[in-house]
Design a protein around this motif. Structure first.
Motif, PDB file in Angstrom:
ATOM      1  N   ASP A   2       0.823  -1.216   0.000  1.00  0.00           N
ATOM      2  CA  ASP A   2       0.000   0.000   0.000  1.00  0.00           C
ATOM      3  C   ASP A   2       0.854   1.261   0.000  1.00  0.00           C
ATOM      4  O   ASP A   2       0.478   2.280  -0.582  1.00  0.00           O
ATOM      5  CB  ASP A   2      -0.916   0.014   1.227  1.00  0.00           C
ATOM      6  N   TYR A  24       4.373  -0.963   3.710  1.00  0.00           N
ATOM      7  CA  TYR A  24       3.153  -1.085   4.488  1.00  0.00           C
ATOM      8  C   TYR A  24       2.115  -1.860   3.666  1.00  0.00           C
ATOM      9  O   TYR A  24       1.962  -1.630   2.470  1.00  0.00           O
ATOM     10  CB  TYR A  24       2.601   0.298   4.835  1.00  0.00           C
ATOM     11  N   SER A  30      -1.921  -4.201   4.011  1.00  0.00           N
ATOM     12  CA  SER A  30      -3.097  -4.538   4.801  1.00  0.00           C
ATOM     13  C   SER A  30      -3.197  -6.047   4.995  1.00  0.00           C
ATOM     14  O   SER A  30      -2.826  -6.828   4.114  1.00  0.00           O
ATOM     15  CB  SER A  30      -4.370  -4.035   4.112  1.00  0.00           C
ATOM     16  N   LEU A  86     -10.043   0.739  11.867  1.00  0.00           N
ATOM     17  CA  LEU A  86      -9.525  -0.530  11.358  1.00  0.00           C
ATOM     18  C   LEU A  86     -10.278  -1.714  11.968  1.00  0.00           C
ATOM     19  O   LEU A  86     -10.534  -2.714  11.290  1.00  0.00           O
ATOM     20  CB  LEU A  86      -8.032  -0.646  11.658  1.00  0.00           C
ATOM     21  N   GLN A 125      -9.540  -4.893   9.517  1.00  0.00           N
ATOM     22  CA  GLN A 125      -8.271  -4.791   8.787  1.00  0.00           C
ATOM     23  C   GLN A 125      -7.160  -4.389   9.744  1.00  0.00           C
ATOM     24  O   GLN A 125      -7.376  -3.616  10.676  1.00  0.00           O
ATOM     25  CB  GLN A 125      -8.362  -3.744   7.675  1.00  0.00           C
ATOM     26  N   ILE A 169      -2.952  -3.027   9.710  1.00  0.00           N
ATOM     27  CA  ILE A 169      -1.866  -2.502   8.876  1.00  0.00           C
ATOM     28  C   ILE A 169      -0.552  -3.040   9.399  1.00  0.00           C
ATOM     29  O   ILE A 169      -0.205  -2.851  10.572  1.00  0.00           O
ATOM     30  CB  ILE A 169      -1.851  -0.955   8.882  1.00  0.00           C
TER      31      ILE A 169
END
Length: 401
Positions: A313, A325, A327, A354, A359, A361
């Motif tokens: 991402d 980074y 997900s 999140l 999700q 990160i």
């Protein structure tokens, strides 16, 4: 010189706020102890109780063999260095460093010896006749250090002394302070919010959360063997990746699964955690350090069952490394510890968002040769011998029997 002992030290303010709760800490003679934690965790209050600047609600503070609870600051034989230098602008560097000795009516020759010895240690001999306004921030901090050194105290107490300096000067000055402390051998308690300072300077580091001591250990032990989720998330930059996961046993091997990902746990990690097998079929929190994730094209030989397939991402190229980074389709960890960490970073709302999206990160610290690009699908290899596991109920590390 002397060691410092805090035995059940507690500070409760008149409004009922518990700033420090039952703090037990032994700082050995000549040791450099760092107190670290989020803003408002009680580390400065603890330091001020040692100095005598805050009353102790209960518990005992000893400096050497003396209980100092009832002693005023001037009789505790400690020297403090604050984040603001508090230099007298009308006095020369020499007079700023000598002032406390003159107040004590020390002889002129002894004052001169101590000031010049301190100036030599600090590399400030050529600045002794200058006024503070002509000095840089780093030089002013050296003068503040000099005022502490000339007193030849039993202990130095330092409260975020580098917080007013720019990043480059902070790196230089933390090395200087560590060198000076080692040369002088004076017992030192150093308070900071910066975990990089804590890790690079302290013989041992005490991590504090909401007035409670979480863990005190050598920096590398804190990093490799955090006792709970809070220490794991606070120590390390970038921070440890954490996610809710499940443990399953398959054909004699243990696997950890989160979202669409499933990783085989290395036998080395299992061997270091004899109780981990009891969590088979249960939920756990798994932690992965960013440096334990690598581009499969560089980490040759990583088996398929120890890989993550993902999409980058965001990519940050830092020269010596690349931070990637991505997900993960699994909810983040929502516990008291992780919420406190998010509050400290100002990311509480992000964490809640999140959680609603289910999700997480993750960040990977990759070799600069990686071909990872934003928006690109790629495979990442995980060193599953270095995974961390925590009980989701109490946040404690899963380790021994």
């Amino acid at each position: 010189m002397a060691g410092i002992t805090l035995d059940g030290v507690t500070k409760i303010f008149p409004d009922g706020t518990e700033a420090v709760v039952d703090l037990d800490l032994q700082i050995d003679d000549g040791e450099f102890m760092v107190l670290v934690g989020p803003s408002g965790c009680g580390k400065t209050t603890g330091l001020r109780m040692v100095a005598g600047l805050e009353d102790i609600t209960r518990g005992t503070v000893r400096i050497g063999d003396r209980v100092v609870n009832g002693l005023p600051p001037k009789d505790r034989d400690v020297a403090m260095v604050f984040q603001n230098y508090a230099l007298y602008p009308h006095m020369s560097v020499y007079d700023n460093m000598a002032f406390a000795l003159k107040i004590r009516k020390m002889g002129r020759r002894e004052i001169e010896r101590r000031v010049k010895d301190a100036a030599r240690i600090l590399g400030m001999m050529e600045f002794l006749q200058r006024k503070p306004k002509s000095l840089s921030g780093g030089q002013r901090q050296r003068v503040a250090m000099g005022r502490a050194i000339v007193r030849e105290p039993q202990a130095f107490l330092m409260d975020e002394p580098l917080s007013n300096l720019d990043a480059k000067l902070r790196v230089q000055m933390r090395a200087e302070i560590a060198r000076i402390q080692a040369d002088l051998g004076v017992t030192t308690i150093y308070v900071t919010h910066d975990q990089t300072e804590a890790m690079t300077m302290g013989d041992r580091v005490a991590v504090i959360k909401k007035g409670h001591l979480q863990q005190v250990d050598a920096p590398q032990i804190l990093y490799d063997r955090p006792v709970n989720l809070f220490v794991a998330g606070f120590i390390g930059s970038p921070a440890m990746n954490m996610v809710e996961a499940s443990l399953t046993r398959d054909d004699g091997s243990l696997y950890v699964g989160f979202g669409s990902h499933r990783l085989e746990i290395d036998p080395e990690a299992i061997g270091e955690r004899p109780t981990l097998g009891r969590y088979a079929g249960r939920r756990v929190v798994v932690g992965i350090r960013p440096e334990d994730i690598e581009d499969v094209s560089i980490a040759a030989g990583a088996p398929p069952e120890r890989r993550l397939a993902t999409r980058v991402d965001l990519r940050e190229a830092l020269g010596s490394e690349v931070l990637a980074y991505f997900s993960v389709d699994a909810p983040p960890v929502l516990t008291e510890d992780t919420k406190e960490l998010a509050r400290d970073l100002g990311t509480s709302e992000d964490l809640e968002d999140l959680a609603q999206q289910r999700q997480s990160i993750f960040v990977a610290r990759l070799d600069p040769r990686t071909g990872a690009r934003e928006g690109q699908q790629m495979e990442l290899a995980v060193d599953t011998s270095r995974l961390h596991f925590f009980d989701p109920e109490d946040g404690l590390a899963i380790r021994g029997a």
